[in-house]
Enzyme design. Structure first.
Site, PDB file in Angstrom:
ATOM      1  N   SER A 140       0.806  -1.217   0.000  1.00  0.00           N
ATOM      2  CA  SER A 140       0.000   0.000   0.000  1.00  0.00           C
ATOM      3  C   SER A 140       0.837   1.263   0.000  1.00  0.00           C
ATOM      4  CB  SER A 140      -0.912   0.011   1.230  1.00  0.00           C
ATOM      5  OG  SER A 140      -0.127   0.126   2.408  1.00  0.00           O
ATOM      6  N   GLY A 145       2.525   1.757   2.935  1.00  0.00           N
ATOM      7  CA  GLY A 145       2.658   1.937   4.369  1.00  0.00           C
ATOM      8  C   GLY A 145       3.686   0.991   4.964  1.00  0.00           C
ATOM      9  N   SER A 202       2.623  -3.192   5.270  1.00  0.00           N
ATOM     10  CA  SER A 202       2.722  -4.005   4.062  1.00  0.00           C
ATOM     11  C   SER A 202       4.174  -4.130   3.588  1.00  0.00           C
ATOM     12  CB  SER A 202       1.847  -3.429   2.943  1.00  0.00           C
ATOM     13  OG  SER A 202       2.247  -2.122   2.590  1.00  0.00           O
ATOM     14  N   CYS A 237     -13.504  -3.751   0.591  1.00  0.00           N
ATOM     15  CA  CYS A 237     -12.284  -3.727  -0.227  1.00  0.00           C
ATOM     16  C   CYS A 237     -11.529  -5.044  -0.108  1.00  0.00           C
ATOM     17  CB  CYS A 237     -11.395  -2.563   0.195  1.00  0.00           C
ATOM     18  SG  CYS A 237      -9.886  -2.390  -0.788  1.00  0.00           S
ATOM     19  N   CYS A 268     -10.083   5.951   2.752  1.00  0.00           N
ATOM     20  CA  CYS A 268      -9.056   6.429   1.828  1.00  0.00           C
ATOM     21  C   CYS A 268      -9.625   7.262   0.689  1.00  0.00           C
ATOM     22  CB  CYS A 268      -8.252   5.250   1.280  1.00  0.00           C
ATOM     23  SG  CYS A 268      -9.174   4.142   0.177  1.00  0.00           S
TER      24      CYS A 268
END
Length: 374
Positions: free
Chosen positions: A16, A18, A21, A109, A208
């Site tokens: 992602s 971040g 991950s 998601c 998001c």
């Protein structure tokens, strides 16, 4: 036992941008797997999504993910899933609020994007598993089946938003952070030791695809303002609103009610009616829910065949509550041992047997105590 593959796997690591991950991808590579990083482009216009390192959908997030992949030493690609994300997550989010329900876009998601669209594409390309930075565990049983369990660190557990995964998807899921009983600071320290620049990047907590965090404003742009009445339990008008979609069951703040309650105590949203465009408010005790019916159950393994005792989680950062649950005619019927508050249609209920995730379903209707019934 915890799954320990006998051979290196071809792993597609969803990155992602971040820290979680990135560390997950690094751990998968360090374990000897053949890892490829992929960043999901989820917006046709990334500038319209979060900026300032706040989400998983910005140009800078894509660049952060690429830099992390370079440091780890793995191939990296960007896959465009913007159309699928808009249809399955954003449009679903708007439609659910328009219908008076409270959806969880992160759960949707995971179901529709990361472990459906992404996993399908990964398997078609010959990958064995999709790796993410979620805090949860997949455990391999002696009979070859897999179970989803809470993370070792309950404070960071994210199994709730993974409760939509079925056994087939679990067979191709990898969560390298799930066995770690460490603080987030220790994960950041590990990222720093690995030379990952995202070590000090802020976490994302908001939705998001809502750039400024203003959910009500986001919905108003898409659904338009629709003034209606705010009424009390007797039906008496106590205020007005600019769109019933801007409220959630259990909400206390932002009601803008001019007339005080007879007992002087705060009032909460008890019911949202899109048909009449009214919002009903009342005392906290009127929120007590004793049972619910949920639809579209998804089982992390074999579905239960009768009533059973479980614990249930009703929101991503909520606690557990004891329930009796039973699948009936394609639905899930749940009775709470003790009344709970703030249960809203559209939310997910996730059932647990100890640390094992049994499955999840979408709340459709609730039953309140006779004294609290509308």
């Amino acid at each position: 036992m915890t799954e320990t593959p006998q051979r290196p796997l071809r792993v597609l690591a969803a990155m992602s941008g971040g820290v979680d991950s990135a560390v997950a991808a690094a751990r998968a590579a360090e374990a000897g797997h053949d890892v490829t990083g992929v960043h999901l482009a989820l917006s046709a216009n990334p500038q319209s999504f979060r900026t300032g390192a706040r989400g998983c959908c910005t140009i800078e997030d894509s660049r952060d993910a690429r830099r992390a992949a370079d440091v780890i030493g793995i191939p990296f690609y960007v896959w465009d899933l913007a159309d699928r994300f808009r249809e399955d997550v954003v449009e679903d989010f708007v439609a659910e609020y328009e219908a008076g329900r409270t959806p969880n876009p992160c759960l949707r998601c995971n179901e529709k994007i990361k472990f459906a669209a992404l996993l399908d594409k990964a398997l078609a390309l010959g990958f064995d598993a999709v790796c993410t930075g979620h805090y949860a565990k997949v455990i391999l049983r002696e009979d070859g089946s897999r179970e989803l369990h809470r993370a070792s660190d309950m404070a960071k557990d994210q199994s709730y938003v993974l409760g939509v995964l079925d056994e087939k998807q679990l067979a191709h899921a990898m969560f390298p952070l799930g066995d770690t009983v460490t603080t987030k600071e220790e994960i950041r320290a590990e990222a720093e030791r690995r030379g990952l620049a995202v070590a000090k990047k802020p976490d994302s907590h908001d939705i998001c695809f809502i750039a400024d965090g203003d959910t009500q404003g986001f919905l108003a742009q898409r659904l338009g303002k629709a003034e209606g009445d705010i009424v009390d339990e007797s039906g008496a008008k106590v205020g007005t609103h600019e769109g019933a979609y801007g409220f959630t069951i259990g909400q206390r703040k932002g009601l803008r009610i001019g007339t005080p309650a007879p007992d002087g105590k705060p009032r909460y949203v008890l019911d949202i009616s899109p048909v009449t465009n009214t919002v009903t408010v009342g005392p906290a005790a009127a929120l007590d829910v004793t049972a619910l019916t949920a639809i579209r159950p998804r089982w992390c393994g074999t579905a239960p065949t009768g009533p059973g005792g479980y614990t249930a989680q009703l929101r991503a950062h909520g606690g557990e509550t004891e329930v009796t649950a039973e699948p009936v005619d394609g639905e899930l019927r749940v009775t709470f041992t003790e009344p709970v508050r703030g249960v809203a249609p559209g939310q997910a209920i996730v059932l647990y047997d100890g640390t094992r995730v049994v499955g999840s379903a979408t709340i459709a209707t609730t039953t309140r105590t006779p004294a609290a019934a509308l």
